[in-house]
Design a protein around this motif. Structure first.
Motif, PDB file in Angstrom:
ATOM      1  N   SER A  20       0.854  -1.182   0.000  1.00 14.07           N
ATOM      2  CA  SER A  20       0.000   0.000   0.000  1.00 14.07           C
ATOM      3  C   SER A  20       0.890   1.232   0.000  1.00 14.07           C
ATOM      4  O   SER A  20       1.828   1.319   0.804  1.00 14.07           O
ATOM      5  CB  SER A  20      -0.903   0.012   1.241  1.00 14.07           C
ATOM      6  OG  SER A  20      -1.693  -1.157   1.284  1.00 14.07           O
ATOM      7  N   THR A  23       0.208   7.550   1.877  1.00 15.66           N
ATOM      8  CA  THR A  23      -0.820   8.475   1.416  1.00 15.66           C
ATOM      9  C   THR A  23      -0.379   9.925   1.588  1.00 15.66           C
ATOM     10  O   THR A  23       0.553  10.236   2.345  1.00 15.66           O
ATOM     11  CB  THR A  23      -2.132   8.267   2.190  1.00 15.66           C
ATOM     12  OG1 THR A  23      -1.911   8.605   3.573  1.00 15.66           O
ATOM     13  CG2 THR A  23      -2.593   6.823   2.102  1.00 15.66           C
ATOM     14  N   TYR A  24      -1.084  10.823   0.908  1.00 15.07           N
ATOM     15  CA  TYR A  24      -0.790  12.240   1.014  1.00 15.07           C
ATOM     16  C   TYR A  24      -1.044  12.748   2.436  1.00 15.07           C
ATOM     17  O   TYR A  24      -0.357  13.654   2.918  1.00 15.07           O
ATOM     18  CB  TYR A  24      -1.630  13.036   0.015  1.00 15.07           C
ATOM     19  CG  TYR A  24      -1.302  12.728  -1.432  1.00 15.07           C
ATOM     20  CD1 TYR A  24      -0.004  12.823  -1.894  1.00 15.07           C
ATOM     21  CD2 TYR A  24      -2.296  12.321  -2.324  1.00 15.07           C
ATOM     22  CE1 TYR A  24       0.315  12.535  -3.214  1.00 15.07           C
ATOM     23  CE2 TYR A  24      -1.997  12.027  -3.647  1.00 15.07           C
ATOM     24  CZ  TYR A  24      -0.685  12.130  -4.101  1.00 15.07           C
ATOM     25  OH  TYR A  24      -0.382  11.844  -5.398  1.00 15.07           O
ATOM     26  N   GLU A  80      -6.831   6.779   4.206  1.00 15.58           N
ATOM     27  CA  GLU A  80      -7.714   7.364   3.202  1.00 15.58           C
ATOM     28  C   GLU A  80      -9.126   7.565   3.744  1.00 15.58           C
ATOM     29  O   GLU A  80      -9.947   8.250   3.119  1.00 15.58           O
ATOM     30  CB  GLU A  80      -7.762   6.462   1.958  1.00 15.58           C
ATOM     31  CG  GLU A  80      -6.428   6.306   1.232  1.00 15.58           C
ATOM     32  CD  GLU A  80      -6.050   7.545   0.431  1.00 15.58           C
ATOM     33  OE1 GLU A  80      -6.595   8.636   0.697  1.00 15.58           O
ATOM     34  OE2 GLU A  80      -5.212   7.428  -0.474  1.00 15.58           O
ATOM     35  N   ARG A  85      -8.021  10.365   8.762  1.00 14.09           N
ATOM     36  CA  ARG A  85      -7.436  11.641   8.343  1.00 14.09           C
ATOM     37  C   ARG A  85      -7.615  12.704   9.408  1.00 14.09           C
ATOM     38  O   ARG A  85      -6.682  13.468   9.713  1.00 14.09           O
ATOM     39  CB  ARG A  85      -8.082  12.116   7.035  1.00 14.09           C
ATOM     40  CG  ARG A  85      -7.592  11.390   5.801  1.00 14.09           C
ATOM     41  CD  ARG A  85      -8.215  11.994   4.557  1.00 14.09           C
ATOM     42  NE  ARG A  85      -7.683  11.376   3.344  1.00 14.09           N
ATOM     43  CZ  ARG A  85      -8.094  11.679   2.114  1.00 14.09           C
ATOM     44  NH1 ARG A  85      -9.056  12.587   1.953  1.00 14.09           N
ATOM     45  NH2 ARG A  85      -7.552  11.097   1.069  1.00 14.09           N
TER      46      ARG A  85
END
Length: 395
Positions: A20, A23-24, A80, A85
């Motif tokens: 994976s 992520t940002y 995500e 987040r």
């Protein structure tokens, strides 16, 4: 959707050999720690005494540990997803409080540092506990064990924040000792025992990439500090030479870590039957001297840029020799874990730096910087050629 289904949507079930991407949201979170690293290097530079080094080391270990625990949690949970987040954004705020408190953590802002740190550690672990579905009882129990350990350490963090002087240092050292021993003890708690390594299933490729990106952030902080210092100086032959030596040294550190080591580590942990065990040793613990070496080297670079001439004082010698030595010590142990043998090039570099230390006091800071950079270049070239020859021989 049931509560179990909602939690299951946050918790990631890793398929074998799955990779994976980072992520940002995780990268955005990590930016706070660029600031934290800068604060640590500046604090070390301003308090380069035995007590100051001890205090700064404790702060660095705390910053590293809060980042590491977050990395484990975002490996288990899906960044995500909106709730995760939001957790990361809340942790960013806590990270900013920690970072801004670092210069005065042993003075007026100790309680702020302690409250932010304890809240981040306990809060995100409780979030992990709640987000882990009952259908994953081992993982859920693991989260409960971690929460118990971090709740215990939080008592000492807050007590240290309320205390002053040496009492604060002692209480925080106890708190940090509890947290660093927790993973080694597999989060043992009375009645329920310790977690099994199988309970720490992680996605190895994601974990390796996460730590690799942190190394890049640490190296980037070194470039930023060096560039900011250089921009304020008169550009003479000495300062330009010091800047060039610093830049080459940073590039060589990148080469030593990323040329083959990071890739080999990612491949091994991705294929490992016990990625949790490898992640705990090779990444959680053995990356500590690697990052510390980068930070100390950044301090040395700034000292050399400010005073390239004359004789090297003790703090210039300690940082100029100690930074690369810590970095090589960390990388040789890391690569031993993933390759099964000690890199002769790294060992030779450590010995060369030790020999250089005997003569360093009589050298100018600029000459000392050039010498340490030359040793690091030697290590990088030696390793590259030895691995190339080994690959050709096995073909």
């Amino acid at each position: 959707m049931t509560a179990d289904g909602h939690r299951g949507a946050l918790y990631r079930i890793h398929a074998p050999h799955q990779h994976s991407r980072v992520t940002y949201a995780e990268l955005f979170f990590d930016l706070v720690f660029v600031f934290a690293i800068t604060q640590i290097s500046h604090t070390l530079l301003a308090h380069f005494t035995p007590l100051g080094v001890l205090q700064t080391t404790l702060l660095f270990l705390a910053v590293w540990w809060v980042w590491v625990f977050t990395s484990w949690i975002t490996n288990w949970l899906d960044p995500e997803k909106t709730p995760v987040r939001i957790l990361l954004f809340a942790l960013m705020l806590g990270g900013l409080v920690i970072s801004t408190s670092i210069p005065q953590a042993f003075e007026s802002r100790g309680l702020w540092f302690a409250m932010a740190y304890a809240s981040m550690q306990v809060g995100k672990t409780v979030f992990l506990w709640v987000s882990t579905p009952p259908s994953q009882p081992a993982a859920r129990m693991n989260a409960i064990r971690i929460t118990a350990w971090l709740s215990l350490s939080a008592v000492f963090w807050i007590a240290g924040g309320l205390a002053e002087g040496q009492s604060r240092l002692l209480l925080w050292a106890v708190a940090l000792g509890i947290e660093y021993c927790s993973a080694a003890a597999r989060f043992w708690i009375p009645k329920y025992g310790a977690s099994q390594v199988a309970d720490w299933q992680v996605e190895g490729g994601h974990m390796a990439e996460r730590f690799g990106l942190f190394i890049i952030l640490a190296l980037g902080e070194s470039v930023v500090v060096t560039g900011a210092t250089f921009s304020k100086l008169t550009w003479t032959i000495e300062t330009v030479s010091a800047f060039a030596s610093s830049f080459v040294g940073t590039v060589v550190m990148w080469w030593i870590y990323f040329h083959k080591g990071a890739e080999a580590g990612s491949e091994l942990i991705s294929k490992s039957s016990e990625p949790g065990r490898l992640a705990r040793l090779a990444y959680t613990y053995l990356h500590i001297p690697i990052v510390a070496g980068i930070i100390v080297t950044a301090v040395a670079d700034e000292l050399v840029l400010m005073h390239p001439g004359g004789h090297s004082d003790p703090k210039t010698v300690l940082s100029a020799i100690g930074g690369p030595m810590l970095f090589l010590l960390g990388t040789i142990l890391f690569k031993h874990t993933i390759r099964g043998f000690l890199q002769l090039s790294h060992g030779a570099g450590i010995v060369a730096l030790g020999i250089l230390a005997w003569f360093a006091g009589g050298m100018s800071p600029l000459l000392l910087s050039i010498a340490t950079t030359a040793i690091m270049v030697m290590v990088a070239v030696w390793e590259s050629f030895s691995l190339k020859l080994a690959t050709a021989g096995s073909a």
